[in-house]
Design a protein around this motif. Sequence first.
Motif, PDB file in Angstrom:
ATOM      1  N   ARG A   8       6.139 -52.838-114.479  1.00  0.00           N
ATOM      2  CA  ARG A   8       5.731 -51.781-113.557  1.00  0.00           C
ATOM      3  C   ARG A   8       6.314 -50.452-114.015  1.00  0.00           C
ATOM      4  O   ARG A   8       7.475 -50.410-114.468  1.00  0.00           O
ATOM      5  CB  ARG A   8       6.246 -52.074-112.143  1.00  0.00           C
ATOM      6  N   SER A   9       5.565 -49.372-113.854  1.00  0.00           N
ATOM      7  CA  SER A   9       6.005 -48.040-114.279  1.00  0.00           C
ATOM      8  C   SER A   9       5.722 -46.994-113.220  1.00  0.00           C
ATOM      9  O   SER A   9       4.846 -47.181-112.361  1.00  0.00           O
ATOM     10  CB  SER A   9       5.276 -47.613-115.569  1.00  0.00           C
ATOM     11  N   VAL A  10       6.443 -45.880-113.321  1.00  0.00           N
ATOM     12  CA  VAL A  10       6.163 -44.709-112.489  1.00  0.00           C
ATOM     13  C   VAL A  10       6.599 -43.467-113.264  1.00  0.00           C
ATOM     14  O   VAL A  10       7.581 -43.514-114.020  1.00  0.00           O
ATOM     15  CB  VAL A  10       6.893 -44.808-111.135  1.00  0.00           C
ATOM     16  N   GLY A  11       5.882 -42.375-113.082  1.00  0.00           N
ATOM     17  CA  GLY A  11       6.206 -41.133-113.783  1.00  0.00           C
ATOM     18  C   GLY A  11       6.501 -39.998-112.817  1.00  0.00           C
ATOM     19  O   GLY A  11       5.994 -39.976-111.695  1.00  0.00           O
ATOM     20  N   ILE A  12       7.343 -39.067-113.277  1.00  0.00           N
ATOM     21  CA  ILE A  12       7.637 -37.860-112.500  1.00  0.00           C
ATOM     22  C   ILE A  12       7.427 -36.669-113.423  1.00  0.00           C
ATOM     23  O   ILE A  12       8.040 -36.586-114.488  1.00  0.00           O
ATOM     24  CB  ILE A  12       9.097 -37.862-111.994  1.00  0.00           C
ATOM     25  N   GLY A  13       6.550 -35.747-113.002  1.00  0.00           N
ATOM     26  CA  GLY A  13       6.262 -34.575-113.829  1.00  0.00           C
ATOM     27  C   GLY A  13       6.965 -33.341-113.292  1.00  0.00           C
ATOM     28  O   GLY A  13       6.953 -33.096-112.086  1.00  0.00           O
ATOM     29  N   LEU A  14       7.568 -32.569-114.194  1.00  0.00           N
ATOM     30  CA  LEU A  14       8.239 -31.320-113.791  1.00  0.00           C
ATOM     31  C   LEU A  14       7.566 -30.091-114.377  1.00  0.00           C
ATOM     32  O   LEU A  14       7.907 -28.966-114.030  1.00  0.00           O
ATOM     33  CB  LEU A  14       9.715 -31.348-114.195  1.00  0.00           C
ATOM     34  N   SER A  15       6.646 -30.317-115.297  1.00  0.00           N
ATOM     35  CA  SER A  15       5.862 -29.201-115.834  1.00  0.00           C
ATOM     36  C   SER A  15       4.541 -29.766-116.314  1.00  0.00           C
ATOM     37  O   SER A  15       4.430 -30.959-116.590  1.00  0.00           O
ATOM     38  CB  SER A  15       6.581 -28.507-116.994  1.00  0.00           C
ATOM     39  N   PRO A  16       3.511 -28.928-116.415  1.00  0.00           N
ATOM     40  CA  PRO A  16       2.258 -29.392-116.998  1.00  0.00           C
ATOM     41  C   PRO A  16       2.389 -29.429-118.520  1.00  0.00           C
ATOM     42  O   PRO A  16       3.435 -29.099-119.081  1.00  0.00           O
ATOM     43  CB  PRO A  16       1.262 -28.322-116.559  1.00  0.00           C
ATOM     44  N   CYS A  17       1.322 -29.834-119.189  1.00  0.00           N
ATOM     45  CA  CYS A  17       1.288 -29.789-120.648  1.00  0.00           C
ATOM     46  C   CYS A  17       0.038 -29.041-121.079  1.00  0.00           C
ATOM     47  O   CYS A  17      -0.892 -28.865-120.294  1.00  0.00           O
ATOM     48  CB  CYS A  17       1.313 -31.197-121.241  1.00  0.00           C
ATOM     49  N   THR A  18       0.057 -28.590-122.322  1.00  0.00           N
ATOM     50  CA  THR A  18      -1.035 -27.753-122.812  1.00  0.00           C
ATOM     51  C   THR A  18      -1.703 -28.402-124.013  1.00  0.00           C
ATOM     52  O   THR A  18      -1.061 -28.615-125.046  1.00  0.00           O
ATOM     53  CB  THR A  18      -0.504 -26.362-123.217  1.00  0.00           C
ATOM     54  N   ILE A  19      -2.970 -28.722-123.863  1.00  0.00           N
ATOM     55  CA  ILE A  19      -3.756 -29.226-124.991  1.00  0.00           C
ATOM     56  C   ILE A  19      -4.045 -28.044-125.912  1.00  0.00           C
ATOM     57  O   ILE A  19      -4.560 -27.017-125.456  1.00  0.00           O
ATOM     58  CB  ILE A  19      -5.073 -29.861-124.483  1.00  0.00           C
ATOM     59  N   PRO A  20      -3.687 -28.136-127.210  1.00  0.00           N
ATOM     60  CA  PRO A  20      -3.812 -26.967-128.084  1.00  0.00           C
ATOM     61  C   PRO A  20      -5.189 -26.315-128.058  1.00  0.00           C
ATOM     62  O   PRO A  20      -5.299 -25.088-127.994  1.00  0.00           O
ATOM     63  CB  PRO A  20      -3.483 -27.533-129.466  1.00  0.00           C
ATOM     64  N   ALA A  21      -6.253 -27.123-128.060  1.00  0.00           N
ATOM     65  CA  ALA A  21      -7.593 -26.539-128.120  1.00  0.00           C
ATOM     66  C   ALA A  21      -7.994 -25.867-126.805  1.00  0.00           C
ATOM     67  O   ALA A  21      -8.945 -25.094-126.767  1.00  0.00           O
ATOM     68  CB  ALA A  21      -8.624 -27.609-128.493  1.00  0.00           C
ATOM     69  N   VAL A  22      -7.275 -26.163-125.740  1.00  0.00           N
ATOM     70  CA  VAL A  22      -7.545 -25.511-124.446  1.00  0.00           C
ATOM     71  C   VAL A  22      -6.715 -24.234-124.338  1.00  0.00           C
ATOM     72  O   VAL A  22      -7.191 -23.200-123.863  1.00  0.00           O
ATOM     73  CB  VAL A  22      -7.240 -26.478-123.277  1.00  0.00           C
ATOM     74  N   GLY A  23      -5.473 -24.321-124.773  1.00  0.00           N
ATOM     75  CA  GLY A  23      -4.663 -23.108-124.865  1.00  0.00           C
ATOM     76  C   GLY A  23      -3.899 -22.740-123.612  1.00  0.00           C
ATOM     77  O   GLY A  23      -3.089 -21.816-123.627  1.00  0.00           O
ATOM     78  N   LYS A  24      -4.171 -23.445-122.521  1.00  0.00           N
ATOM     79  CA  LYS A  24      -3.385 -23.232-121.304  1.00  0.00           C
ATOM     80  C   LYS A  24      -3.297 -24.549-120.540  1.00  0.00           C
ATOM     81  O   LYS A  24      -4.121 -25.448-120.757  1.00  0.00           O
ATOM     82  CB  LYS A  24      -3.969 -22.121-120.441  1.00  0.00           C
ATOM     83  N   PRO A  25      -2.302 -24.693-119.662  1.00  0.00           N
ATOM     84  CA  PRO A  25      -2.140 -25.963-118.955  1.00  0.00           C
ATOM     85  C   PRO A  25      -3.390 -26.314-118.169  1.00  0.00           C
ATOM     86  O   PRO A  25      -4.038 -25.420-117.601  1.00  0.00           O
ATOM     87  CB  PRO A  25      -0.959 -25.690-118.006  1.00  0.00           C
ATOM     88  N   ASN A  26      -3.750 -27.601-118.135  1.00  0.00           N
ATOM     89  CA  ASN A  26      -4.946 -27.994-117.397  1.00  0.00           C
ATOM     90  C   ASN A  26      -4.626 -28.398-115.958  1.00  0.00           C
ATOM     91  O   ASN A  26      -5.486 -28.875-115.233  1.00  0.00           O
ATOM     92  CB  ASN A  26      -5.719 -29.112-118.117  1.00  0.00           C
TER      93      ASN A  26
END
Lengths: 332, 332
Positions: free
Chosen positions: A186-204
């Motif tokens: 079993r897993s769980v995640g905690i996010g503290l910031s978004p991530c940026t796909i290079p080809a998008v150029g800004k956080p989604n």
Amino acid sequence: MQRIINNPDFVVEEYLEGFVKAHGDIVVPTSNPRVLAYREAPVKGKVGIVTGGGSGHKPAFTGYIGKNLVDAAAVGEIFSSPTAKSFYHAIKAADSGQGVAVLYGNYAGDNMNVAMAMEDAADDGIAVRTVVANDDVPSAPVSQREKRRGVAGEILMWKAGGAKAALGGTLDEVIAAAQKAIDNTRSVGIGLSPCTIPAVGKPNFSIEPGKMEFGIGHHGEPGISVQDIASADRMAEMALDTILPDLPFAGGDDVVVLVSGLGATPVMELYIFYRKIEQLLSDKGIRVHRSYVGNYFTSLDMMGITLTLMKLDDELRPLIDLEVYSVGLKQR
Amino acid sequence: MQRIINNPDFVVEEYLEGFVKAHGDIVVPTSNPRVLAYREAPVKGKVGIVTGGGSGHKPAFTGYIGKNLVDAAAVGEIFSSPTAKSFYHAIKAADSGQGVAVLYGNYAGDNMNVAMAMEDAADDGIAVRTVVANDDVPSAPVSQREKRRGVAGEILMWKAGGAKAALGGTLDEVIAAAQKAIDNTRSVGIGLSPCTIPAVGKPNFSIEPGKMEFGIGHHGEPGISVQDIASADRMAEMALDTILPDLPFAGGDDVVVLVSGLGATPVMELYIFYRKIEQLLSDKGIRVHRSYVGNYFTSLDMMGITLTLMKLDDELRPLIDLEVYSVGLKQR
């Protein structure tokens, strides 16, 4: 965008080129540029282990190619499934005539493309079976486990399946071991910031300063709550409160703990979190047989953490303990 | 501050607790809470290898404790030298009667505290010698190499010194090998974001969006220029243009390449950078004997990259190739 790239449309090609140059002692390219293989694959007399998935999760997926682990991996674009053809070519690269276990995560694109690859492999007379990881607890209720996403628990599924294959297991035995591994995980995640796909150029997506997203997915899929950032100790409590009742885990259990950063988290902080996890488990009489703490399954430059627990039994324990040698995991 | 911590004043204590819990198969605590040791240290008949430095550089320094590598490490506060007493206790923990080599980086606090620790060790009759890493090219002109900072090249110094000790070298031989290792090693860093010390709560320097700091140090020490972010390929060219003439490296050389992220850099991008490094070296007739690409020496949550090159000879090559087993580096 503060990143180390060239043309954002070619990040996957270019990382693969660098990866193969850096790790030629373990992996080799194949005729399909989106498939890498273990340099000794197909290993004669052994069931082949295949995985694959979108890019951006380093060291997953290619980093788990290696001795007693994965034989071939199909590589997708950032956060996108590999093509059916790539999964098919990975199956071909891994097959030594004993059949191939495709062990991957539960995402619609991967499910579709693996199914198509299996049809092509069947036409070639290759026996292929699959196990679909679904360890991400917040992604669906336990009554609908088949809808849950696969996240860092996939590593433990590869570990168990890869070991079973290395020890001479048949395809059915490898599948049974990998299925038991993920059923016990079993897993769980905690996010503290978004991530940026290079080809998008800004956080989604966005996470406001001072907030954390509990239950976030590996691609920024929404979690179950957005709340003020808690202390590391409180995050550990929340993570265990989510995971433990779900299996359930209980006193007397022997477990593997995997704590992974999501890409931008200082590794020091993973240990601060793990310290509390181990304390809380110990308080409940749950014994940590083995722990992994590091950046094992990431999401580009996301700040955050994931916790994965696997309940061991006498079959899984030696599979988890078997030596492995890959880029992402080396164990003697 | 988007971080996974409890009280910012106790991050080092708490990470050490978690680290020891997670890696009891390799490291053990000592009576000094700021000193960790290899679980087999002191290794009978072997020269002891000690290092140490400020925290925030995971896996350095404690992550390089292990087989054929470092025997004991002194741990400082974030970006601050360990105390003289901690270096002294690390020396005691590593000493099996064959003497101790303290291999560390060139920072004023570390220099002072190691010197004091050596006096105490001398009173105990322990033979101690040092090598001070100074691989960071932009930190001073080559004519003043003794002023240069030690950065990721320290890992290769530990690797060579640790191997020489493991192979039965005397203290003088271990020191000579470690000194040759660092004399043959050059590094450069590029910063794309600052980092935040938890107890400070905000970055202690700034890098504007769209800019990069070329020649940055491991604690955010100013580089030699701030300029628009270049492509990964251009960064690789700039890095080699800085390093290669300094030793100098030349066609026909055999080298080790170490590319490290500074903490928040997606690992995929390290490979994109390495891809170009390998191409450029190959074009110059410089052969990569071995490469390491990953987060080997970080600066908390800094986005950026470091490049380290070591020129090999017939003495250094087998030292670099010897197996090691530590948290940060495992090599068979």
